[in-house]
Design a protein around this motif. Structure first.
Motif, PDB file in Angstrom:
ATOM      1  N   GLN A  93      -1.765  22.679   7.644  1.00  0.00           N
ATOM      2  CA  GLN A  93      -1.993  21.615   6.669  1.00  0.00           C
ATOM      3  C   GLN A  93      -3.291  20.868   6.994  1.00  0.00           C
ATOM      4  N   VAL A  94      -3.473  20.572   8.269  1.00  0.00           N
ATOM      5  CA  VAL A  94      -4.679  19.838   8.699  1.00  0.00           C
ATOM      6  C   VAL A  94      -5.932  20.695   8.481  1.00  0.00           C
ATOM      7  N   MET A  95      -5.855  21.959   8.847  1.00  0.00           N
ATOM      8  CA  MET A  95      -7.010  22.855   8.647  1.00  0.00           C
ATOM      9  C   MET A  95      -7.365  22.952   7.180  1.00  0.00           C
ATOM     10  N   LEU A  96      -6.340  23.056   6.331  1.00  0.00           N
ATOM     11  CA  LEU A  96      -6.590  23.205   4.894  1.00  0.00           C
ATOM     12  C   LEU A  96      -7.323  21.987   4.334  1.00  0.00           C
ATOM     13  N   GLU A  97      -6.923  20.815   4.776  1.00  0.00           N
ATOM     14  CA  GLU A  97      -7.568  19.607   4.238  1.00  0.00           C
ATOM     15  C   GLU A  97      -9.063  19.580   4.570  1.00  0.00           C
ATOM     16  N   TYR A  98      -9.415  19.947   5.804  1.00  0.00           N
ATOM     17  CA  TYR A  98     -10.845  19.960   6.148  1.00  0.00           C
ATOM     18  C   TYR A  98     -11.587  21.058   5.390  1.00  0.00           C
ATOM     19  N   GLU A  99     -10.917  22.171   5.166  1.00  0.00           N
ATOM     20  CA  GLU A  99     -11.528  23.232   4.349  1.00  0.00           C
ATOM     21  C   GLU A  99     -11.865  22.708   2.963  1.00  0.00           C
ATOM     22  N   LEU A 100     -10.917  21.994   2.379  1.00  0.00           N
ATOM     23  CA  LEU A 100     -11.121  21.480   1.025  1.00  0.00           C
ATOM     24  C   LEU A 100     -12.243  20.449   1.009  1.00  0.00           C
ATOM     25  N   VAL A 101     -12.254  19.545   1.992  1.00  0.00           N
ATOM     26  CA  VAL A 101     -13.272  18.497   2.046  1.00  0.00           C
ATOM     27  C   VAL A 101     -14.670  19.104   2.235  1.00  0.00           C
ATOM     28  N   GLN A 102     -14.784  20.078   3.113  1.00  0.00           N
ATOM     29  CA  GLN A 102     -16.110  20.646   3.406  1.00  0.00           C
ATOM     30  C   GLN A 102     -16.507  21.757   2.443  1.00  0.00           C
ATOM     31  N   GLU A 103     -15.576  22.137   1.566  1.00  0.00           N
ATOM     32  CA  GLU A 103     -15.821  23.186   0.560  1.00  0.00           C
ATOM     33  C   GLU A 103     -16.342  24.468   1.213  1.00  0.00           C
ATOM     34  N   ASN A 104     -15.734  24.792   2.344  1.00  0.00           N
ATOM     35  CA  ASN A 104     -16.131  25.992   3.080  1.00  0.00           C
ATOM     36  C   ASN A 104     -14.916  26.476   3.875  1.00  0.00           C
ATOM     37  N   PRO A 105     -14.602  27.760   3.830  1.00  0.00           N
ATOM     38  CA  PRO A 105     -13.421  28.211   4.575  1.00  0.00           C
ATOM     39  C   PRO A 105     -13.610  28.119   6.089  1.00  0.00           C
ATOM     40  N   ILE A 106     -12.502  27.977   6.775  1.00  0.00           N
ATOM     41  CA  ILE A 106     -12.513  28.061   8.249  1.00  0.00           C
ATOM     42  C   ILE A 106     -11.897  29.406   8.608  1.00  0.00           C
ATOM     43  N   ARG A 107     -12.707  30.270   9.193  1.00  0.00           N
ATOM     44  CA  ARG A 107     -12.215  31.591   9.628  1.00  0.00           C
ATOM     45  C   ARG A 107     -11.439  31.387  10.928  1.00  0.00           C
ATOM     46  N   THR A 108     -10.258  31.994  11.022  1.00  0.00           N
ATOM     47  CA  THR A 108      -9.452  31.780  12.222  1.00  0.00           C
ATOM     48  C   THR A 108      -9.114  33.109  12.888  1.00  0.00           C
ATOM     49  N   LEU A 109      -9.179  33.108  14.215  1.00  0.00           N
ATOM     50  CA  LEU A 109      -8.843  34.288  15.004  1.00  0.00           C
ATOM     51  C   LEU A 109      -7.694  33.930  15.935  1.00  0.00           C
ATOM     52  N   PHE A 110      -6.658  34.745  15.956  1.00  0.00           N
ATOM     53  CA  PHE A 110      -5.486  34.485  16.791  1.00  0.00           C
ATOM     54  C   PHE A 110      -5.312  35.609  17.810  1.00  0.00           C
ATOM     55  N   TYR A 111      -4.965  35.205  19.008  1.00  0.00           N
ATOM     56  CA  TYR A 111      -4.844  36.175  20.111  1.00  0.00           C
ATOM     57  C   TYR A 111      -3.779  35.677  21.079  1.00  0.00           C
ATOM     58  N   GLY A 112      -3.053  36.623  21.723  1.00  0.00           N
ATOM     59  CA  GLY A 112      -2.122  36.229  22.781  1.00  0.00           C
ATOM     60  C   GLY A 112      -2.850  36.304  24.125  1.00  0.00           C
ATOM     61  N   GLU A 113      -2.251  37.058  25.050  1.00  0.00           N
ATOM     62  CA  GLU A 113      -2.916  37.260  26.346  1.00  0.00           C
ATOM     63  C   GLU A 113      -3.629  38.594  26.378  1.00  0.00           C
ATOM     64  N   ASP A 114      -3.168  39.497  25.527  1.00  0.00           N
ATOM     65  CA  ASP A 114      -3.690  40.855  25.503  1.00  0.00           C
ATOM     66  C   ASP A 114      -3.313  41.449  24.146  1.00  0.00           C
ATOM     67  N   GLY A 115      -3.900  42.573  23.796  1.00  0.00           N
ATOM     68  CA  GLY A 115      -3.493  43.246  22.562  1.00  0.00           C
ATOM     69  C   GLY A 115      -4.330  42.837  21.364  1.00  0.00           C
ATOM     70  N   GLU A 116      -3.645  42.725  20.228  1.00  0.00           N
ATOM     71  CA  GLU A 116      -4.350  42.543  18.953  1.00  0.00           C
ATOM     72  C   GLU A 116      -4.966  41.171  18.783  1.00  0.00           C
ATOM     73  N   VAL A 117      -6.029  41.128  17.983  1.00  0.00           N
ATOM     74  CA  VAL A 117      -6.559  39.870  17.462  1.00  0.00           C
ATOM     75  C   VAL A 117      -6.303  39.883  15.963  1.00  0.00           C
ATOM     76  N   TRP A 118      -5.726  38.810  15.459  1.00  0.00           N
ATOM     77  CA  TRP A 118      -5.529  38.670  14.003  1.00  0.00           C
ATOM     78  C   TRP A 118      -6.647  37.785  13.477  1.00  0.00           C
ATOM     79  N   GLU A 119      -7.206  38.196  12.353  1.00  0.00           N
ATOM     80  CA  GLU A 119      -8.289  37.429  11.751  1.00  0.00           C
ATOM     81  C   GLU A 119      -7.878  36.993  10.344  1.00  0.00           C
ATOM     82  N   VAL A 120      -8.049  35.719  10.083  1.00  0.00           N
ATOM     83  CA  VAL A 120      -7.707  35.174   8.766  1.00  0.00           C
ATOM     84  C   VAL A 120      -8.964  34.495   8.211  1.00  0.00           C
ATOM     85  N   ALA A 121      -9.376  34.891   7.010  1.00  0.00           N
ATOM     86  CA  ALA A 121     -10.671  34.442   6.478  1.00  0.00           C
ATOM     87  C   ALA A 121     -10.672  32.987   6.023  1.00  0.00           C
TER      88      ALA A 121
END
Ligand code: THU
Length: 127
Positions: A93-121
């Motif tokens: 919710q917090v990330m979305l609000e700043y995205e809307l205010v800045q009119e620019n997406p925030i790309r996010t990368l998620f990772y554990g300790e090892d293995g896959e990285v998930w990317e969300v545009a």
């Protein structure tokens, strides 16, 4: 590089209750990287997630700078975390609000300790 910074931040988390450390590294448009990690408290709801520590610090100190991308990583001190987790609803919710205010997406990368990285545009895809 951004994920390496998030891993560095994860190592400084204060998570004695959950033992689940989270680190976040947020890249701003001026190439500055703001770090955050989860900060817990004996009064459970008084703590804060890593993502919001980083995002609020960025907004508090660099209010005019767009947030371009954020790397997030988690690690449990007692069991291996091989799958990334995607941020909690309050952080989304917090990330979305700043995205809307800045009119620019925030790309996010998620990772554990090892293995896959998930990317969300964009946070719009998460919430
Ligand atoms: N946590 C985060 O830092 N980010 C999230 O998106 C979800 C959860 C933290 C909060 C708490 O300190 C610990 O992880 C366990 O929930």
């Amino acid at each position: 590089m951004l994920m390496d910074k998030a891993i560095e931040a994860r190592g400084k988390a204060y998570a004695p209750y959950s033992k689940f450390s989270v680190g976040a590294a947020l890249l701003l448009e001026n190439n500055e990287i703001i770090l955050g990690n989860n900060q817990e408290n004996a009064a459970y709801p008084s703590g804060l997630c890593a993502e919001r520590v980083a995002i609020f610090a960025a907004s508090a100190n660099h209010p005019q700078k767009k947030m371009l991308a954020m790397a997030v990583t988690c690690r449990h001190s007692e069991k291996p975390t091989l799958t990334p987790f995607a941020s909690c609803g309050a952080c989304r919710q917090v990330m979305l609000e700043y995205e809307l205010v800045q009119e620019n997406p925030i790309r996010t990368l998620f990772y554990g300790e090892d293995g896959e990285v998930w990317e969300v545009a964009s946070t719009k895809l998460l919430l």
